[in-house]
Scaffold this motif. Structure first.
Motif, PDB file in Angstrom:
ATOM      1  N   SER A 369       0.793  -1.224   0.000  1.00  0.00           N
ATOM      2  CA  SER A 369       0.000   0.000   0.000  1.00  0.00           C
ATOM      3  C   SER A 369       0.833   1.285   0.000  1.00  0.00           C
ATOM      4  O   SER A 369       0.549   2.197  -0.793  1.00  0.00           O
ATOM      5  CB  SER A 369      -0.957  -0.027   1.201  1.00  0.00           C
ATOM      6  N   PRO A 370       1.859   1.435   0.859  1.00  0.00           N
ATOM      7  CA  PRO A 370       2.622   2.685   0.838  1.00  0.00           C
ATOM      8  C   PRO A 370       3.259   2.983  -0.511  1.00  0.00           C
ATOM      9  O   PRO A 370       3.293   4.148  -0.948  1.00  0.00           O
ATOM     10  CB  PRO A 370       3.689   2.465   1.924  1.00  0.00           C
ATOM     11  N   LEU A 371       3.785   1.963  -1.181  1.00  0.00           N
ATOM     12  CA  LEU A 371       4.403   2.191  -2.490  1.00  0.00           C
ATOM     13  C   LEU A 371       3.363   2.672  -3.494  1.00  0.00           C
ATOM     14  O   LEU A 371       3.624   3.598  -4.277  1.00  0.00           O
ATOM     15  CB  LEU A 371       5.071   0.907  -2.975  1.00  0.00           C
ATOM     16  N   LEU A 372       2.167   2.074  -3.473  1.00  0.00           N
ATOM     17  CA  LEU A 372       1.109   2.497  -4.387  1.00  0.00           C
ATOM     18  C   LEU A 372       0.671   3.933  -4.109  1.00  0.00           C
ATOM     19  O   LEU A 372       0.523   4.746  -5.026  1.00  0.00           O
ATOM     20  CB  LEU A 372      -0.088   1.555  -4.276  1.00  0.00           C
ATOM     21  N   ILE A 373       0.469   4.256  -2.843  1.00  0.00           N
ATOM     22  CA  ILE A 373       0.030   5.610  -2.481  1.00  0.00           C
ATOM     23  C   ILE A 373       1.113   6.629  -2.814  1.00  0.00           C
ATOM     24  O   ILE A 373       0.837   7.705  -3.348  1.00  0.00           O
ATOM     25  CB  ILE A 373      -0.345   5.690  -0.994  1.00  0.00           C
ATOM     26  N   GLY A 374       2.370   6.301  -2.509  1.00  0.00           N
ATOM     27  CA  GLY A 374       3.467   7.213  -2.814  1.00  0.00           C
ATOM     28  C   GLY A 374       3.622   7.467  -4.304  1.00  0.00           C
ATOM     29  O   GLY A 374       3.877   8.599  -4.729  1.00  0.00           O
ATOM     30  N   THR A 375       3.464   6.420  -5.098  1.00  0.00           N
ATOM     31  CA  THR A 375       3.569   6.577  -6.553  1.00  0.00           C
ATOM     32  C   THR A 375       2.435   7.442  -7.091  1.00  0.00           C
ATOM     33  O   THR A 375       2.655   8.341  -7.919  1.00  0.00           O
ATOM     34  CB  THR A 375       3.547   5.197  -7.235  1.00  0.00           C
ATOM     35  N   LEU A 376       1.198   7.187  -6.626  1.00  0.00           N
ATOM     36  CA  LEU A 376       0.075   8.022  -7.041  1.00  0.00           C
ATOM     37  C   LEU A 376       0.290   9.475  -6.634  1.00  0.00           C
ATOM     38  O   LEU A 376      -0.025  10.401  -7.389  1.00  0.00           O
ATOM     39  CB  LEU A 376      -1.223   7.487  -6.426  1.00  0.00           C
ATOM     40  N   ALA A 377       0.853   9.681  -5.440  1.00  0.00           N
ATOM     41  CA  ALA A 377       1.103  11.048  -4.972  1.00  0.00           C
ATOM     42  C   ALA A 377       2.125  11.756  -5.844  1.00  0.00           C
ATOM     43  O   ALA A 377       1.979  12.943  -6.166  1.00  0.00           O
ATOM     44  CB  ALA A 377       1.569  11.015  -3.521  1.00  0.00           C
ATOM     45  N   ASP A 378       3.172  11.049  -6.247  1.00  0.00           N
ATOM     46  CA  ASP A 378       4.187  11.646  -7.107  1.00  0.00           C
ATOM     47  C   ASP A 378       3.616  12.051  -8.460  1.00  0.00           C
ATOM     48  O   ASP A 378       4.128  12.967  -9.115  1.00  0.00           O
ATOM     49  CB  ASP A 378       5.357  10.668  -7.299  1.00  0.00           C
ATOM     50  N   TYR A 379       2.550  11.369  -8.881  1.00  0.00           N
ATOM     51  CA  TYR A 379       1.906  11.699 -10.151  1.00  0.00           C
ATOM     52  C   TYR A 379       0.693  12.617  -9.969  1.00  0.00           C
ATOM     53  O   TYR A 379      -0.138  12.753 -10.855  1.00  0.00           O
ATOM     54  CB  TYR A 379       1.490  10.422 -10.876  1.00  0.00           C
ATOM     55  N   GLY A 380       0.587  13.232  -8.771  1.00  0.00           N
ATOM     56  CA  GLY A 380      -0.460  14.214  -8.525  1.00  0.00           C
ATOM     57  C   GLY A 380      -1.836  13.639  -8.266  1.00  0.00           C
ATOM     58  O   GLY A 380      -2.832  14.334  -8.464  1.00  0.00           O
ATOM     59  N   SER A 381      -1.915  12.388  -7.820  1.00  0.00           N
ATOM     60  CA  SER A 381      -3.223  11.742  -7.619  1.00  0.00           C
ATOM     61  C   SER A 381      -3.386  11.271  -6.171  1.00  0.00           C
ATOM     62  O   SER A 381      -3.829  10.152  -5.907  1.00  0.00           O
ATOM     63  CB  SER A 381      -3.372  10.544  -8.569  1.00  0.00           C
ATOM     64  N   PHE A 382      -3.024  12.162  -5.231  1.00  0.00           N
ATOM     65  CA  PHE A 382      -3.111  11.807  -3.820  1.00  0.00           C
ATOM     66  C   PHE A 382      -4.541  11.410  -3.432  1.00  0.00           C
ATOM     67  O   PHE A 382      -4.766  10.429  -2.710  1.00  0.00           O
ATOM     68  CB  PHE A 382      -2.659  12.990  -2.957  1.00  0.00           C
ATOM     69  N   ASP A 383      -5.550  12.180  -3.905  1.00  0.00           N
ATOM     70  CA  ASP A 383      -6.941  11.879  -3.566  1.00  0.00           C
ATOM     71  C   ASP A 383      -7.340  10.486  -4.039  1.00  0.00           C
ATOM     72  O   ASP A 383      -8.035   9.748  -3.328  1.00  0.00           O
ATOM     73  CB  ASP A 383      -7.878  12.918  -4.185  1.00  0.00           C
ATOM     74  N   TYR A 384      -6.904  10.099  -5.243  1.00  0.00           N
ATOM     75  CA  TYR A 384      -7.238   8.777  -5.767  1.00  0.00           C
ATOM     76  C   TYR A 384      -6.621   7.670  -4.899  1.00  0.00           C
ATOM     77  O   TYR A 384      -7.197   6.588  -4.770  1.00  0.00           O
ATOM     78  CB  TYR A 384      -6.780   8.637  -7.217  1.00  0.00           C
ATOM     79  N   GLY A 385      -5.453   7.958  -4.332  1.00  0.00           N
ATOM     80  CA  GLY A 385      -4.837   6.983  -3.448  1.00  0.00           C
ATOM     81  C   GLY A 385      -5.700   6.688  -2.237  1.00  0.00           C
ATOM     82  O   GLY A 385      -5.894   5.522  -1.850  1.00  0.00           O
ATOM     83  N   PHE A 386      -6.274   7.735  -1.644  1.00  0.00           N
ATOM     84  CA  PHE A 386      -7.101   7.521  -0.461  1.00  0.00           C
ATOM     85  C   PHE A 386      -8.469   6.950  -0.814  1.00  0.00           C
ATOM     86  O   PHE A 386      -9.076   6.229  -0.014  1.00  0.00           O
ATOM     87  CB  PHE A 386      -7.212   8.822   0.343  1.00  0.00           C
ATOM     88  N   LEU A 387      -8.964   7.242  -2.025  1.00  0.00           N
ATOM     89  CA  LEU A 387     -10.187   6.585  -2.477  1.00  0.00           C
ATOM     90  C   LEU A 387      -9.950   5.096  -2.731  1.00  0.00           C
ATOM     91  O   LEU A 387     -10.850   4.264  -2.536  1.00  0.00           O
ATOM     92  CB  LEU A 387     -10.711   7.266  -3.743  1.00  0.00           C
ATOM     93  N   LEU A 388      -8.727   4.756  -3.150  1.00  0.00           N
ATOM     94  CA  LEU A 388      -8.364   3.345  -3.288  1.00  0.00           C
ATOM     95  C   LEU A 388      -8.436   2.645  -1.935  1.00  0.00           C
ATOM     96  O   LEU A 388      -8.957   1.520  -1.826  1.00  0.00           O
ATOM     97  CB  LEU A 388      -6.962   3.218  -3.879  1.00  0.00           C
TER      98      LEU A 388
END
Length: 404
Positions: A369-388
């Motif tokens: 999970s942290p790697l997925l959330i961090g990668t999404l955040a680096d691509y500007g999709s922090f909100d999508y990470g938390f919706l995941l």
């Protein structure tokens, strides 16, 4: 007829007295203190993310990988942790875990490059993993009728560590350096190791073990033990809960700062609030489990967490974020239910090995999970990470309602 308030107070006194009787209270205190350090220092990492990025020149994807490896090592280490608990005794294992943790914290604090930081973090994860399954089996051994209450109190102690230690480390880092912020915990680990050695018996179980040697028969025995009753369903629920907490806790302070415009100090306070409320929730969760059973308790707490996660991307402002943080903190009541249920359902002669094996499995999945959330955040999709995270949590909630 006794007044309802008097009845509640009398039951609370009886429960407290039972937990303390026969010197068991000292074991409860020592194991609780060890767990507070073991888990609390792991959650120091998210509070130090900005300092690690500045010092080592790493981005959120690399930071996510670091946290994934921390939790992945913690997951894998549960297998030898449970095995050693069955083989050499539960008390011996928690002392060894705490001593190794003291040394590896110093390695992280003195890291001179990224490779040393990663190596120290991985070994620290492995060391604290030895503590994970053993603390549950200690309490199911010494509190046959109050295991839920004892485990709930211990997990609350862990949340006190989660509340205090990240904030303390961040304050020290802001005035001095992040190295002092994390290195200060090494002597505390040593003190707690002495306390564990003095209070916890070398072995709390009967000494009979189903895993005296690794063989096909042993593996068959383990597989039979961990698939009995409703254990597979509870494990599936715990997989989703593990994925949620590891992604949420790894980046919640950073998310609040980057996506919600909250200052780092306020973000750290809200992060601490998540665990502070959890410290209140967990004893209640243990008591509910003992009195009402697994399903109603789990649905209540997991349902609150999932609702908060769905709301989070759409909420702004300090007061609404406080309310959502408290709602998400309901997650803290879930582990008391799932892990106590599993530990109680496993055969007595393989509690440590069975719980350790299962925890390793669900935490390896959660560690992605942290790697997925961090990668999404680096691509500007922090909100999508938390919706995941909200989507995965919903799966666990549906399983709790329909299959448990």
């Amino acid at each position: 007829m006794a007044h309802p308030i008097q009845t509640i107070r009398r039951n609370a006194k009886e429960t407290t007295g039972d937990l303390w009787a026969g010197g068991r209270g000292w074991i409860l205190l020592a194991v609780g203190a060890g767990w507070a350090l073991s888990i609390g220092v792991r959650f120091v990492y998210p509070a130090l993310v900005p300092y690690l990025q500045d010092d080592f020149g790493i981005g959120l994807t690399t930071t996510g990988l670091l946290l994934t490896l921390l939790w992945g090592a913690y997951a894998v280490g549960h297998v030898p942790g449970g095995f050693l608990g069955d083989r050499i005794g539960e008390g011996n294992v928690v002392v060894i875990s705490t001593l190794i943790s003291a040394g590896t914290v110093l390695v992280v604090a003195t890291a001179i490059n990224v490779w040393m930081l990663f190596a120290g973090t991985i070994v620290f994860g492995l060391a604290t993993a030895l503590y994970g399954p053993t603390r549950f089996t200690i309490f199911t051994d010494i509190y046959p009728d109050r295991a839920g209450s004892a485990i709930g109190l211990t997990m609350a102690a862990g949340n006190i560590g989660n509340t205090v230690f990240p904030v303390a480390a961040a304050v020290i880092a802001s005035y001095a350096t992040w190295r002092y912020g994390i290195g200060a915990f090494s002597p505390l680990f040593l003190v707690v190791a002495v306390g564990l050695w003095m209070t916890v018996p070398n072995r709390t179980s009967s000494g009979e073990s189903a895993v005296d040697e690794l063989s096909s028969d042993t593996l068959t025995r383990i597989r039979s033990g961990i698939t009995r009753e409703s254990i597979p369903i509870v494990v599936a629920i715990q997989v989703t809960a593990s994925f949620v907490i590891q992604g949420f806790s790894s980046f919640y302070p950073t998310y609040l700062t980057a996506a919600k415009g909250i200052s780092p100090a306020v973000a750290a306070t809200l992060f601490g609030l998540f665990f502070a409320v959890g410290a209140i929730i967990q004893p209640f969760s243990g008591t509910m489990l003992d009195r009402f059973g697994a399903r109603p308790t789990l649905v209540l707490y997991f349902g609150g967490c999932v609702a908060g996660l769905w709301l989070l991307p759409f909420v702004n402002g300090f007061v609404p974020l406080v309310a959502v943080t408290v709602l998400i903190s309901s997650w803290n009541g879930c582990g008391v239910v799932t892990q106590t249920y599993i530990a109680d359902s496993l055969p007595d002669d393989m509690q440590g090995t069975g719980l350790g094996t299962l925890k390793a499995g669900w935490m390896v999945v959660g560690a992605t999970s942290p790697l997925l959330i961090g990668t999404l955040a680096d691509y500007g999709s922090f909100d999508y990470g938390f919706l995941l995270l909200a989507s995965v949590g919903t799966v666990g909630l549906v399983l709790s309602i329909t299959r448990l």
